[in-house]
Design a protein around this motif. Sequence first.
Motif, PDB file in Angstrom:
ATOM      1  N   HIS A 332       0.834  -1.206   0.000  1.00 50.51           N
ATOM      2  CA  HIS A 332       0.000   0.000   0.000  1.00 50.51           C
ATOM      3  C   HIS A 332       0.869   1.257   0.000  1.00 50.51           C
ATOM      4  CE1 HIS A 332      -3.906  -1.868   0.371  1.00 50.51           C
ATOM      5  NE2 HIS A 332      -3.432  -2.663   1.297  1.00 50.51           N
ATOM      6  N   THR A 333       0.942   1.934  -1.143  1.00 50.45           N
ATOM      7  CA  THR A 333       1.589   3.241  -1.257  1.00 50.45           C
ATOM      8  C   THR A 333       0.791   4.075  -2.250  1.00 50.45           C
ATOM      9  OG1 THR A 333       3.043   2.580  -3.081  1.00 50.45           O
ATOM     10  CG2 THR A 333       3.892   2.256  -0.856  1.00 50.45           C
ATOM     11  N   ASN A 334       1.120   5.371  -2.348  1.00 50.73           N
ATOM     12  CA  ASN A 334       0.379   6.261  -3.238  1.00 50.73           C
ATOM     13  C   ASN A 334       0.919   6.294  -4.660  1.00 50.73           C
ATOM     14  OD1 ASN A 334      -1.479   7.092  -1.273  1.00 50.73           O
ATOM     15  ND2 ASN A 334      -0.051   8.641  -0.492  1.00 50.73           N
ATOM     16  N   SER A 335       2.154   5.841  -4.848  1.00 46.02           N
ATOM     17  CA  SER A 335       2.758   5.912  -6.181  1.00 46.02           C
ATOM     18  C   SER A 335       3.711   4.741  -6.365  1.00 46.02           C
ATOM     19  CB  SER A 335       3.527   7.232  -6.350  1.00 46.02           C
ATOM     20  OG  SER A 335       4.623   7.279  -5.445  1.00 46.02           O
ATOM     21  N   ALA A 336       4.170   4.573  -7.587  1.00 39.52           N
ATOM     22  CA  ALA A 336       5.099   3.471  -7.873  1.00 39.52           C
ATOM     23  C   ALA A 336       6.437   3.700  -7.184  1.00 39.52           C
ATOM     24  CB  ALA A 336       5.280   3.333  -9.389  1.00 39.52           C
TER      25      ALA A 336
END
Length: 474
Positions: A332-336
């Motif tokens: 779970h993260t907001n970007s690659a």
Amino acid sequence: MNEPITINQQTASLITTKQAWHYRIVPMESMNGALQFYTDEATSYPSLADELELLMGKKVSLHKINSETIQQLLESYYKKEQQDDRQQNAYYHGDADSFLMHLIGEAKSLRSSDIHIEIFEEKCRVRIRIDGMLVQRYLIDKKQYPSLINKIKITANLDIAEKRLPQDGRIFYTHQNLKFDIRVSILPTLHGEKIVLRLLSNDATNIDINSLGFSPFDLHNYLDGIKRPNGILLISGPTGSGKTTTLYATLKLLNKDTRNITTIEDPIEYTLEGINQVQLKESIGLTFSTSLRTFLRQDPDIIMLGEIRDTETANMAIRFALTGHLVLSTIHTNSAWGIISRLVDMGVAPYLLASTLNSAIAQRLVRLLCPSCKVKAPFNDTLFPRKFAPYRKLQEHYLPGGCDKCFNTGYKGRKAVYEVIPIDEDLVGHIKATEYNVSALLQSKGIKSLSENAFELLEAGETSIDEIYSLLIN
């Protein structure tokens, strides 16, 4: 029925729109003074004929037809004007067993992921999640709600006497050619018990990686990452963003007789012949980390972890990648690129991460506009988020309309939006140095961000500004 059913306007006017939808009936031609109606074969309503005779003042004859046909007739001849009414609220009457089987089969045919059965002070309702959004489908009489709840509990091997505590169970649904698992969750609420049925174990053999939403450039980079014999490939995104579907499309490509593939998941959402799938059971100590220790003795070539949740699992996944295995997982993260900082924060050494990470991918699901009812409109730049700089000038865009084909939502189907970062020598140096500002470098390599790929969907008229608004902010 082979021949399409047609009804003239005079026959259709024998009943009101409200009566047609309430009873799920459509009138046929009158015969010998008796009124004849088509009715839904899935509706168990023993007193329907008597009630209609009382209402119409004439003798009534009923002819059962399948639910899909009656639904089409209702939508064709008894269109509703109010948005709330057009959500196709049929009433459930009677037999809980037949209604439950019909409901599950219908949800499956509509490609729904969840069924919500809820009770409130004045009403009970059934909603199904289609393309990520809940659509109201049925209303239930409060007197009949307990029998439906008990039927679900019995089918899921749960305690029908326990109404104060949450319960979880499973149902294995088999009907005709359909076979799949359903995860059952029961939650006590103010007015009674709410049930959510999660439809699982879809056959992954029909998933095609070419139809998920990758651009040709991103797909090429993604396939390069999975063709390596070892390393780790991570996909980030929130719950419900399609990460598991992407992983199984990948496993389908990698699934060969010469490879041993093992997965640990919670829950197992797809089945794929030739892959050893393990269901997580934390209550008995079967966690991601304990499973990984056992996997090492199972001679695996490829390992798929449902999710990297903690430091121990992250470090073990890296260790597997270092020792010659290909590891696929989600985080779970907001970007690659945020995957790198997240793993470093979890305690993974940057030099180990640089040595093992093949690809970092971010993805989101975007609803597609219904092609039957989308509406063209002039575009104004004020519709963009305040700080967003558009990649190109837009003169027009499309808005959701609403029709019977899309349950009046204006959207039909979903598509994944990706950001794929292949880890090369330049990026390895940034990872080792824990330098996270690499936007200019990625842009120079032609790697498009989530927001740019989402913008292209808007530009092509496939989705609306409202659907991708949150992606343009990031």
